[in-house]
Design an enzyme around this catalytic site. Structure first.
Site, PDB file in Angstrom:
ATOM      1  N   HIS A 183     118.814  -8.332  78.214  1.00 37.45           N
ATOM      2  CA  HIS A 183     119.481  -8.471  79.482  1.00 37.45           C
ATOM      3  C   HIS A 183     118.213  -9.567  80.350  1.00 37.45           C
ATOM      4  CE1 HIS A 183     120.104  -3.979  78.935  1.00 37.45           C
ATOM      5  NE2 HIS A 183     121.520  -5.494  79.083  1.00 37.45           N
ATOM      6  N   ARG A 242     123.402   4.018  72.593  1.00 34.12           N
ATOM      7  CA  ARG A 242     122.108   3.507  71.802  1.00 34.12           C
ATOM      8  C   ARG A 242     121.159   5.159  71.912  1.00 34.12           C
ATOM      9  NH1 ARG A 242     121.306  -2.822  73.131  1.00 34.12           N
ATOM     10  NH2 ARG A 242     123.776  -2.556  73.805  1.00 34.12           N
ATOM     11  N   GLU A 264     125.710 -11.288  86.508  1.00 35.05           N
ATOM     12  CA  GLU A 264     125.226 -12.271  85.247  1.00 35.05           C
ATOM     13  C   GLU A 264     126.373 -13.763  84.862  1.00 35.05           C
ATOM     14  OE1 GLU A 264     125.124  -8.260  83.075  1.00 35.05           O
ATOM     15  OE2 GLU A 264     124.293  -9.629  81.685  1.00 35.05           O
ATOM     16  N   ARG A 281     126.955 -16.521  77.233  1.00 36.27           N
ATOM     17  CA  ARG A 281     125.441 -15.251  76.734  1.00 36.27           C
ATOM     18  C   ARG A 281     125.213 -15.136  75.451  1.00 36.27           C
ATOM     19  NH1 ARG A 281     125.246  -8.954  76.549  1.00 36.27           N
ATOM     20  NH2 ARG A 281     123.133  -8.713  77.114  1.00 36.27           N
ATOM     21  N   ASN A 309     131.117 -14.112  77.848  1.00 39.13           N
ATOM     22  CA  ASN A 309     129.833 -13.027  78.331  1.00 39.13           C
ATOM     23  C   ASN A 309     130.747 -12.043  76.713  1.00 39.13           C
ATOM     24  OD1 ASN A 309     128.791 -11.072  77.438  1.00 39.13           O
ATOM     25  ND2 ASN A 309     128.035 -10.732  79.771  1.00 39.13           N
TER      26      ASN A 309
HETATM   27  P1  ADP Z   1     127.853  -3.301  80.170  1.00 38.42           P
HETATM   28  O1  ADP Z   1     127.394  -4.408  80.966  1.00 38.42           O
HETATM   29  O2  ADP Z   1     126.303  -3.120  79.858  1.00 38.42           O
HETATM   30  O3  ADP Z   1     128.815  -3.548  79.192  1.00 38.42           O
HETATM   31  P2  ADP Z   1     128.375  -2.364  82.724  1.00 38.42           P
HETATM   32  O4  ADP Z   1     127.372  -2.775  83.622  1.00 38.42           O
HETATM   33  O5  ADP Z   1     129.081  -2.718  82.848  1.00 38.42           O
HETATM   34  O6  ADP Z   1     127.824  -2.247  81.199  1.00 38.42           O
HETATM   35  O7  ADP Z   1     128.260  -0.580  83.221  1.00 38.42           O
HETATM   36  C1  ADP Z   1     128.791  -0.063  82.765  1.00 38.42           C
HETATM   37  C2  ADP Z   1     128.623   1.366  82.911  1.00 38.42           C
HETATM   38  O8  ADP Z   1     128.025   1.782  84.206  1.00 38.42           O
HETATM   39  C3  ADP Z   1     129.444   2.833  81.882  1.00 38.42           C
HETATM   40  O9  ADP Z   1     129.009   3.536  81.470  1.00 38.42           O
HETATM   41  C4  ADP Z   1     130.125   2.881  83.362  1.00 38.42           C
HETATM   42  O10 ADP Z   1     130.386   4.118  83.543  1.00 38.42           O
HETATM   43  C5  ADP Z   1     129.029   2.494  84.819  1.00 38.42           C
HETATM   44  N1  ADP Z   1     129.797   2.143  86.025  1.00 38.42           N
HETATM   45  C6  ADP Z   1     130.224   1.556  85.550  1.00 38.42           C
HETATM   46  N2  ADP Z   1     131.192   1.889  87.431  1.00 38.42           N
HETATM   47  C7  ADP Z   1     131.237   2.970  87.243  1.00 38.42           C
HETATM   48  C8  ADP Z   1     131.204   3.945  88.965  1.00 38.42           C
HETATM   49  N3  ADP Z   1     132.297   3.147  89.707  1.00 38.42           N
HETATM   50  N4  ADP Z   1     130.958   4.939  88.727  1.00 38.42           N
HETATM   51  C9  ADP Z   1     130.242   5.369  87.903  1.00 38.42           C
HETATM   52  N5  ADP Z   1     129.692   4.664  86.549  1.00 38.42           N
HETATM   53  C10 ADP Z   1     130.629   3.351  86.913  1.00 38.42           C
END
Ligand code: ADP
Length: 405
Positions: free
Chosen positions: A185, A246, A390, A94, A13
């Site tokens: 998504h 964004r 995912e 992905r 991904n």
């Molecule tokens: P993507 O797949 O779009 O890169 P994620 O679903 O992994 O993103 O989410 C990333 C976001 O989730 C970030 O803003 C991160 O700070 C937040 N995040 C992940 N784990 C935690 C946590 N334990 N506490 C607070 N925020 C979290």
């Protein structure tokens, strides 16, 4: 080594600034390997992975790009256990945007690669990264070259009505140039929607839910009778909610203003709206929700950013209630923020009390770090946190396509 190793899928991904990967059995859902490369193009790019339960973390280098990161995974991580690799039957990728031509999950050949390239302008940050991963895997693993499968974020939105997917601009922009809402998504929204139908013991085809995927990218989908009828991301993943970097929704005239009054060119504006806006732009400090959670009560800019995030989200949820044909079975939170930040769920639901949402504070605080469950009071409409996966969803779709051949 597990003697029952078979039918394993490698999932890649490639995101805009991170790469997630996994090897798993899509049938029993056992994960042998899972990992992520973070901070591509920044001063320190890291990789963390878990192999058969053991955790590893390494610095890859500085200013590492997608190609270098995928090669690191191939050269340093995958050779760790040859038995596992021998049992791979396919590779699932992905892909964010299928453009006008690809509607569903498909085996990758040269035509499909061309179609993904054709859709680059619809997902300029994502499709090029996805293509890098696809091309490297085909080249490095020739015996699996015909077993690479593309799973599209846009597939889930193919049945949206035109009342949702058309923009109010001259119709020929849609007809001749494919300008419409495509959504993104979809893999995650679809996955948590199916989980919800199991939890509620309801047929998927009669499920009415609103799903909020809140990660670095964030989107909301309205699912009515098992069909996605609207979603917040648009032609590209830029529209909709406030995201990490964004902007989400804005008056298009802001672009003209930036261009004409501030002399910013189109590339600069595109970069600002995609990479310098959202939580990062509002706070001027960070796009990482851990920062906002810690500072919400202490720093004005943190509170302001989070309040705007929740205001926008609650507006979407309210609007999507009108698409539910008289019944909402549940509201779902998922993604890194949706799964881990009780503050966001509380602030959002507190804005929706008129619509019958009441949070259970204890359950809300408890449901973090991969736990799924109900977070609403018994007198409320149902609200669940459901951990998304995912990689598992991509592996399952990949396996379905391969076994059909
Ligand atoms: P993507 O797949 O779009 O890169 P994620 O679903 O992994 O993103 O989410 C990333 C976001 O989730 C970030 O803003 C991160 O700070 C937040 N995040 C992940 N784990 C935690 C946590 N334990 N506490 C607070 N925020 C979290």
């Amino acid at each position: 080594m597990d003697k029952k190793l078979k039918n394993l899928i490698f999932v890649l991904n490639c995101g805009s600034s991170s790469i997630k990967f996994a090897i798993l059995n899509p049938n029993n859902e056992k994960k042998y390997l899972s990992g992520v490369v973070e901070c591509l193009f920044l001063s320190e790019t890291y990789i963390t992975w878990q192999f058969l339960g053991i955790k590893y973390k390494k610095k890859i280098g500085s200013n590492i790009n997608h190609q270098e990161a995928v090669n690191f995974i191939i050269d340093q991580v995958l050779p760790q256990e040859k038995d596992i690799f021998k049992n791979l039957i396919g590779i699932g990728h992905r892909v964010v945007h299928g453009g006008t031509k690809i509607k569903k999950t498909t085996l990758i050949d040269n035509n499909i690669i061309q179609y993904i390239e054709d859709a680059v302008s619809f997902a300029p940050l994502h499709n090029p990264a996805n293509l890098i991963g696809i091309k490297i895997m085909i080249e490095k693993y020739p015996s699996l070259a015909k077993k690479n499968v593309a799973v599209f974020d846009t597939s889930f939105y193919q049945d949206m009505p035109e009342t949702s997917f058309l923009y109010a601009i001259p119709y020929n922009f849609y007809k001749e140039h494919g300008i419409r809402r495509y959504g993104a998504h979809g893999t995650s929204h679809n996955y948590v929607a199916h989980k919800t139908s199991i939890i509620l013991n309801k047929k998927f085809s009669s499920l009415n839910i609103i799903t909020c995927h809140l990660g670095n990218g964030a989107s909301v989908s309205a699912i009515c009778n098992g069909i996605c009828v609207d979603t917040s991301m648009g032609l590209t993943p830029l529209e909709g909610l406030v995201m990490g970097t964004r902007s989400g929704d804005l008056d298009p005239s802001i672009i003209f203003f930036m261009n004409k009054q501030l002399n910013l060119n189109i590339d600069e504006i595109e970069m600002i709206l995609n990479k310098k806006s959202g939580l990062l732009g509002l706070s001027g400090i960070s796009s990482d929700f851990r920062y906002f959670e810690k500072n919400y009560n202490h720093k004005k800019h943190a509170k302001r950013s989070v309040d705007i995030f929740c205001h926008r989200l609650s507006k979407y949820i309210s609007a999507y209630m009108s698409l539910m044909e008289n019944r909402l079975d549940a509201l779902i939170f998922t993604g890194g923020i949706g799964e881990n930040v009780p503050l966001i769920r509380e602030l959002t639901l507190s804005r929706l009390s008129l619509l019958g949402f009441k949070i259970d504070h204890k359950l809300n605080l408890y449901t973090i770090r991969g736990k799924s469950g109900l977070i609403s009071k018994s007198t409320s409409r149902s609200v669940f946190v459901i951990a998304t996966d995912e990689e598992l969803a991509i592996a399952q779709e990949t396996s379905n396509i391969i076994s059909r051949k």
